[in-house]
Design a protein around this motif. Structure first.
Motif, short mmCIF file in Angstrom:
data_model
loop_
_atom_site.label_atom_id
_atom_site.label_comp_id
_atom_site.label_asym_id
_atom_site.label_seq_id
_atom_site.Cartn_x
_atom_site.Cartn_y
_atom_site.Cartn_z
N LEU A 1 -4.80 21.17 -10.25
CA LEU A 1 -5.63 21.87 -9.28
C LEU A 1 -6.45 22.96 -9.96
CD1 LEU A 1 -6.41 22.18 -6.29
CD2 LEU A 1 -4.46 23.73 -6.02
N LEU B 1 -13.50 16.78 -2.02
CA LEU B 1 -12.89 17.69 -1.04
C LEU B 1 -13.47 17.51 0.37
CD1 LEU B 1 -12.37 21.04 -2.95
CD2 LEU B 1 -10.62 19.69 -1.80
N ILE C 1 -6.03 16.79 -0.38
CA ILE C 1 -5.31 16.84 -1.66
C ILE C 1 -3.93 17.42 -1.38
CG2 ILE C 1 -5.23 17.83 -3.98
CD1 ILE C 1 -8.26 17.80 -4.03
N PHE D 1 -9.80 27.40 -3.91
CA PHE D 1 -8.83 26.33 -3.63
C PHE D 1 -7.55 26.87 -3.00
CE2 PHE D 1 -10.84 24.15 -7.52
CZ PHE D 1 -11.85 23.62 -6.73
N ILE E 1 -6.59 21.26 1.16
CA ILE E 1 -5.57 21.30 0.12
C ILE E 1 -4.22 21.69 0.73
CG2 ILE E 1 -4.86 22.40 -2.05
CD1 ILE E 1 -7.85 22.60 -2.74
#
Length: 194
Positions: free
Chosen positions: A111, A124, A129, A144, A150
């Motif tokens: 990441l 994204l 993810i 992130f 995420i």
């Protein structure tokens, strides 16, 4: 529609750390299945220690045969090289337009480098993810940390690496407990990594 988690790697060889993480993702997140996407040998950087594609795929197949939610995938074997994750995702979405959605599975260490990936913004935009913890240095980019796509999954921290296994095996150490029994058997019979 099945939510498929894609777990990319050379799996050279696949070990119990990979299985523990993949199984944890399949059982304790909203992923329906986890596909082990075996990364092909790059013709541009042939590594002596990297086994042929079909052998690594076979070991992943053997390791996952008893886990209905875990599947081996050789989807990248047929894509032009060098290949990027974005191309694999586009290919999979074209192949399964109505059956599946695809998410990525990666360690925290990966990441940290996501902003360097080709078309990471597009990835994204279109994919979730799932991140598992790793012991690693460096900071995760602020953008992130709280990103809606995420998802952190509190999987066990597995500090086993294929590199360590290959090196120890070559030195004649017993690495059997770190491998699924079928993988150990295949590796031993084929006399790999000696």
């Amino acid at each position: 529609m099945k939510n498929i988690g894609l777990y990319f790697g050379t799996f050279n060889p696949i070990h119990i750390g990979h299985l523990v993480i993949a199984n944890h993702m399949a059982e304790f997140s909203d992923l329906d299945e986890v596909w082990f996407v075996v990364t092909p040998q790059s013709p541009f950087k042939a590594k002596k220690t990297l086994l042929d594609n079909h052998h690594r795929y076979e070991m992943v197949y053997e390791a996952t045969v008893d886990y209905p939610k875990l599947k081996p995938s050789k989807i990248e074997f047929d894509l032009p090289q060098p290949n990027y994750t974005i191309h694999t995702l586009v290919h999979l979405m074209e192949k399964y337009p109505t059956q599946h959605t695809f998410s990525l599975i990666m360690g925290e260490d990966n990441l940290k480098g996501l902003h360097k990936w080709k078309n990471y913004e597009t990835i994204l935009e279109n994919h979730n993810i799932y991140v598992y913890p790793r012991v690693s240095n460096g900071a995760i980019a602020h953008k992130f940390k709280e990103h809606e796509k995420i998802h952190r999954v509190d999987a066990p921290i597995m500090e086993i690496s294929s590199t360590f296994i290959r090196k120890a095996h070559k030195e004649g150490k017993n690495i059997k407990p770190m491998l699924p029994p079928e993988v150990w058997k295949y590796m031993d019979e084929m006399n790999f990594y000696r």
